[in-house]
Design a protein around this motif. Structure first.
Motif, PDB file in Angstrom:
ATOM      1  N   LEU A 135      68.443  24.574 -39.491  1.00  0.00           N
ATOM      2  CA  LEU A 135      67.176  25.116 -39.013  1.00  0.00           C
ATOM      3  C   LEU A 135      67.421  25.917 -37.740  1.00  0.00           C
ATOM      4  O   LEU A 135      68.054  25.427 -36.808  1.00  0.00           O
ATOM      5  CB  LEU A 135      66.180  23.990 -38.733  1.00  0.00           C
ATOM      6  CG  LEU A 135      64.888  24.401 -38.012  1.00  0.00           C
ATOM      7  CD1 LEU A 135      64.080  25.377 -38.861  1.00  0.00           C
ATOM      8  CD2 LEU A 135      64.053  23.170 -37.671  1.00  0.00           C
ATOM      9  N   PRO A 192      65.101  27.531 -35.014  1.00  0.00           N
ATOM     10  CA  PRO A 192      63.737  27.742 -34.521  1.00  0.00           C
ATOM     11  C   PRO A 192      63.653  28.993 -33.658  1.00  0.00           C
ATOM     12  O   PRO A 192      64.471  29.197 -32.753  1.00  0.00           O
ATOM     13  CB  PRO A 192      63.457  26.483 -33.693  1.00  0.00           C
ATOM     14  CG  PRO A 192      64.799  25.991 -33.267  1.00  0.00           C
ATOM     15  CD  PRO A 192      65.770  26.411 -34.328  1.00  0.00           C
ATOM     16  N   GLN A 194      62.151  31.542 -30.808  1.00  0.00           N
ATOM     17  CA  GLN A 194      61.622  31.323 -29.470  1.00  0.00           C
ATOM     18  C   GLN A 194      60.925  32.574 -28.959  1.00  0.00           C
ATOM     19  O   GLN A 194      61.124  33.675 -29.484  1.00  0.00           O
ATOM     20  CB  GLN A 194      62.738  30.904 -28.503  1.00  0.00           C
ATOM     21  CG  GLN A 194      63.316  29.541 -28.816  1.00  0.00           C
ATOM     22  CD  GLN A 194      64.293  29.059 -27.753  1.00  0.00           C
ATOM     23  OE1 GLN A 194      65.468  28.880 -28.030  1.00  0.00           O
ATOM     24  NE2 GLN A 194      63.798  28.843 -26.548  1.00  0.00           N
ATOM     25  N   ASN A 212      66.248  36.032 -30.722  1.00  0.00           N
ATOM     26  CA  ASN A 212      66.219  35.391 -32.036  1.00  0.00           C
ATOM     27  C   ASN A 212      67.184  36.033 -33.027  1.00  0.00           C
ATOM     28  O   ASN A 212      67.854  35.339 -33.801  1.00  0.00           O
ATOM     29  CB  ASN A 212      64.794  35.432 -32.591  1.00  0.00           C
ATOM     30  CG  ASN A 212      63.833  34.563 -31.796  1.00  0.00           C
ATOM     31  OD1 ASN A 212      64.210  33.506 -31.302  1.00  0.00           O
ATOM     32  ND2 ASN A 212      62.584  35.013 -31.671  1.00  0.00           N
ATOM     33  N   ARG A 264      62.469  29.476 -38.513  1.00  0.00           N
ATOM     34  CA  ARG A 264      61.080  29.095 -38.237  1.00  0.00           C
ATOM     35  C   ARG A 264      60.560  29.950 -37.072  1.00  0.00           C
ATOM     36  O   ARG A 264      60.975  29.761 -35.937  1.00  0.00           O
ATOM     37  CB  ARG A 264      61.016  27.626 -37.864  1.00  0.00           C
ATOM     38  CG  ARG A 264      59.665  27.146 -37.357  1.00  0.00           C
ATOM     39  CD  ARG A 264      58.665  27.007 -38.493  1.00  0.00           C
ATOM     40  NE  ARG A 264      57.495  26.261 -38.056  1.00  0.00           N
ATOM     41  CZ  ARG A 264      56.841  25.388 -38.811  1.00  0.00           C
ATOM     42  NH1 ARG A 264      57.276  25.140 -40.039  1.00  0.00           N
ATOM     43  NH2 ARG A 264      55.784  24.766 -38.361  1.00  0.00           N
ATOM     44  N   HIS A 321      58.465  31.241 -33.930  1.00  0.00           N
ATOM     45  CA  HIS A 321      57.732  30.505 -32.902  1.00  0.00           C
ATOM     46  C   HIS A 321      56.229  30.696 -33.127  1.00  0.00           C
ATOM     47  O   HIS A 321      55.776  31.809 -33.406  1.00  0.00           O
ATOM     48  CB  HIS A 321      58.128  30.999 -31.511  1.00  0.00           C
ATOM     49  CG  HIS A 321      57.591  30.141 -30.405  1.00  0.00           C
ATOM     50  ND1 HIS A 321      56.282  30.226 -29.962  1.00  0.00           N
ATOM     51  CD2 HIS A 321      58.179  29.162 -29.660  1.00  0.00           C
ATOM     52  CE1 HIS A 321      56.104  29.351 -28.983  1.00  0.00           C
ATOM     53  NE2 HIS A 321      57.235  28.687 -28.791  1.00  0.00           N
ATOM     54  N   MET A 337      56.526  21.394 -37.722  1.00  0.00           N
ATOM     55  CA  MET A 337      57.903  21.497 -37.259  1.00  0.00           C
ATOM     56  C   MET A 337      58.620  20.163 -37.392  1.00  0.00           C
ATOM     57  O   MET A 337      59.781  20.093 -37.796  1.00  0.00           O
ATOM     58  CB  MET A 337      57.926  21.968 -35.802  1.00  0.00           C
ATOM     59  CG  MET A 337      59.307  21.919 -35.153  1.00  0.00           C
ATOM     60  SD  MET A 337      60.513  23.018 -35.943  1.00  0.00           S
ATOM     61  CE  MET A 337      60.205  24.523 -35.020  1.00  0.00           C
ATOM     62  N   VAL A 354      70.040  21.403 -36.344  1.00  0.00           N
ATOM     63  CA  VAL A 354      69.181  22.385 -35.675  1.00  0.00           C
ATOM     64  C   VAL A 354      70.056  23.204 -34.741  1.00  0.00           C
ATOM     65  O   VAL A 354      70.794  22.646 -33.922  1.00  0.00           O
ATOM     66  CB  VAL A 354      68.037  21.708 -34.895  1.00  0.00           C
ATOM     67  CG1 VAL A 354      67.289  22.728 -34.048  1.00  0.00           C
ATOM     68  CG2 VAL A 354      67.080  21.007 -35.851  1.00  0.00           C
ATOM     69  N   THR A 379      69.895  26.120 -31.883  1.00  0.00           N
ATOM     70  CA  THR A 379      68.881  26.686 -31.004  1.00  0.00           C
ATOM     71  C   THR A 379      69.495  27.212 -29.723  1.00  0.00           C
ATOM     72  O   THR A 379      70.591  26.792 -29.319  1.00  0.00           O
ATOM     73  CB  THR A 379      67.813  25.631 -30.669  1.00  0.00           C
ATOM     74  OG1 THR A 379      66.825  26.199 -29.809  1.00  0.00           O
ATOM     75  CG2 THR A 379      68.440  24.417 -29.970  1.00  0.00           C
ATOM     76  N   SER A 428      65.331  25.819 -27.292  1.00  0.00           N
ATOM     77  CA  SER A 428      64.038  25.358 -27.796  1.00  0.00           C
ATOM     78  C   SER A 428      63.850  23.848 -27.650  1.00  0.00           C
ATOM     79  O   SER A 428      64.794  23.061 -27.804  1.00  0.00           O
ATOM     80  CB  SER A 428      63.893  25.732 -29.273  1.00  0.00           C
ATOM     81  OG  SER A 428      62.732  25.161 -29.834  1.00  0.00           O
ATOM     82  N   ALA A 482      62.515  22.229 -29.792  1.00  0.00           N
ATOM     83  CA  ALA A 482      62.786  21.707 -31.131  1.00  0.00           C
ATOM     84  C   ALA A 482      64.131  20.991 -31.175  1.00  0.00           C
ATOM     85  O   ALA A 482      64.319  20.052 -31.957  1.00  0.00           O
ATOM     86  CB  ALA A 482      62.763  22.836 -32.163  1.00  0.00           C
TER      87      ALA A 482
END
Length: 565
Positions: free
Chosen positions: A366, A368, A370, A387, A406, A408, A438, A448, A450, A453, A455
């Motif tokens: 995943l 996420p 931002q 991103n 995903r 933001h 989420m 994940v 990132t 994030s 997340a």
């Protein structure tokens, strides 16, 4: 009986929390299970009116007398001390607002001092013995600190009040009720409640001027500062803020992303402390960009948690806190509730989503999205800072993985920067996932990836592997795989419970949206599970319409630009 209580807010009536149901004399004085609570009362200086100003004079005195409205009893206590302990010093507290009683001239002794109530823990640490006519703040704290305590009974004789009697009575002889629900709780729960309240009070007690607070947050910010001693004032410019802080003898609280020019320079020159304010990690049901006020904030006196260039209060907590077993147990219980109820920063979500067509046998990653101009990106990232760059490097490092992107929610709602067109995203990701929550999505993936994030933190709570490409607050403690250069200040090996205890219990300030009292995270979690408390108002609905229009226009402009190439 209000031994465990919270600072009285400026505009609210705080209910009495304790009701005696047994006489203190019925307790033998033996105590075993209360030892941890006793240690906590001492260590955190809980109990009594801890928010009162401390006495300025220093030095030791022999006897502390808890005076009351019945001055005849107080007179008898003073007379006994003068007779039995000639030449020793006596300090007598008087109820607030009462003048000196008309005692005989012999009581105007140079060793007898009368004063208004003050911070009780400092008084207890300066005295040898405590006297009174009943269990109250001072006599109970005297027993907590192990001082000899004598209580005058109706027969004009004195009875000893031991530490064991006090703790036994507080634990089993008083019926405690929660100020948030009104329901009965045990003494240990009340100690936890007061501990949370005092921690928040300590963070905000010296702050009195707020700067950079958006108009739609000001009412809520004012509520956060209730009970700090004086009402806060709001200023927009640095000079006005510093001048107000000087006149009020208080520090400044400033919203991190709205610092006016020159504030830190002017405040430093005037020797005025500045605390940085930001949303907490359990915020509300709904987005801040929808103009929904937060129910948790952080007040950081050193820096802010998402700026790794300097130590923040959170980093200090993570690097130096002695995490007790009780605190870890509380953190574990908090994690369990958050996971079971699918609660994240923006509230509770349904436990399921629409995650489909994922090939079996592949690692599911995943990514996420931002906000493009978010401060955590600007301050916490270097090479990978947007991103699209993140998607590219994740695909490069994991060519055979199934990658879900995903967007933001603030970006997708059209409020913030950072949009990447879907056709560009799908050059590097296998799927764009917008539906469902989420937290439910995190539960369906293996890893994940990132930049910074939150997340990533929520993935850790759900026992997922986390790879960081920036320097978020949860990186560098042995819980994540970190691609960015390490921060030399970090490196302490923490358990997940330690990270949660510091991040969700010790660092933020929470506000119960029902009673408007400071609270712990558990109370806010209960409120987040009550959707009727979070219905959007007119301003929020208009904001959402504005976001949809902005997003539609941005889509048209983007499509037109691609067609013209």
């Amino acid at each position: 009986m209000t031994f465990l209580r919270i600072p009285p807010p400026l505009t609210l009536d705080v209910p009495v929390s304790g009701r005696p149901i047994r006489d203190w004399r019925s307790f033998s004085g033996k105590t075993t299970t209360e030892a941890i609570l006793l240690q906590r009362l001492r260590a955190e200086r809980l109990g009594g009116a801890f928010w009162l100003p401390a006495r300025s004079e220093k030095g030791h005195f022999d006897h502390l007398v808890s005076g009351g409205g019945d001055w005849e009893q107080t007179r008898k206590i003073i007379q006994t001390i003068l007779t039995q302990h000639s030449g020793q010093t006596i300090c007598v507290t008087m109820p607030a607002g009462e003048g000196l009683p008309a005692f005989p001239r012999t009581f105007r002794h140079e060793n007898v001092v009368f004063f208004q109530p003050s911070e009780p823990h400092a008084l207890l640490q300066r005295c040898t013995a405590v006297w009174g006519s009943k269990p109250d703040d001072l006599t109970l704290l005297g027993a907590v600190y192990g001082r000899p305590v004598k209580l005058l009974n109706p027969h004009d004789t004195f009875e000893s009040f031991s530490t064991g009697q006090a703790m036994g009575w507080l634990t089993e002889g008083v019926e405690w009720s929660s100020p948030f629900t009104g329901r009965r709780v045990d003494f240990a729960a009340m100690v936890e409640i007061v501990s949370d309240v005092k921690r928040a009070w300590l963070q905000k007690r010296n702050l009195g001027v707020c700067v950079g607070m958006a108009w739609w947050k000001r009412r809520r910010i004012r509520q956060f500062f209730e009970g700090s001693g004086v009402p806060v004032v709001f200023r927009s410019r640095s000079f006005a803020a510093v001048r107000s802080a000087e006149s009020r003898g208080r520090g400044i609280a400033v919203w991190v992303s709205r610092v006016p020019r020159g504030l830190f320079r002017l405040s430093a020159a005037a020797n005025i402390p500045v605390a940085r304010v930001e949303d907490g990690f359990l915020r509300s049901i709904g987005l801040g960009s929808d103009l929904l006020p937060p129910s948790s904030i952080v007040l950081d006196q050193r820096g802010i948690y998402f700026d790794p260039s300097c130590r923040s209060d959170l980093e200090c907590l993570l690097s130096s806190t002695e995490f007790t077993e009780a605190l870890r147990v509380r953190a574990a219980a908090l994690m369990k509730v958050l996971v079971e109820r699918n609660i994240s920063k923006y509230g509770a979500s349904p436990p399921t989503g629409f995650y489909r067509d994922i090939p079996a046998g592949k690692r599911i990653l995943l990514v996420p999205g931002q906000v493009g101009d978010d401060l955590s990106i600007r301050l916490g990232c270097s090479e990978i800072a947007d991103n699209l760059s993140l998607l590219k490097v994740v695909r490069q490092r994991n060519p055979g993985a199934y990658i879900i992107f995903r967007p933001h929610p603030d970006v997708d709602a059209g409020h913030r920067k950072g949009h990447v067109p879907d056709d560009v995203v799908l050059l590097y990701a296998d799927e764009i996932q917008r539906g469902g929550s989420m937290t439910a999505l995190i539960a369906c993936v293996d890893e994940v990836h990132t930049m910074t994030s939150l997340a990533g933190f929520e993935a850790l709570l759900r026992k997922r592997s986390v790879v960081t490409y920036g320097q978020p607050f949860y990186a560098g403690w042995g819980l994540t795989e970190d691609m960015a250069p390490p921060i030399a200040r970090r490196g302490r090996q923490l358990s997940l419970e330690d990270l949660v205890a510091a991040t969700l219990i010790l660092y933020p300030c929470y506000l119960d949206p029902v009673t408007l009292l400071p609270c712990g995270p558990e109370i806010l979690i209960e409120r987040l599970s009550q959707p009727e408390l979070w219905k959007p108002g007119l301003v929020t609905r208009l904001r959402r319409v504005q976001g949809r229009l902005y997003k539609h226009v941005a889509h048209l402009v983007s499509s037109s630009a691609r067609k013209s190439k």
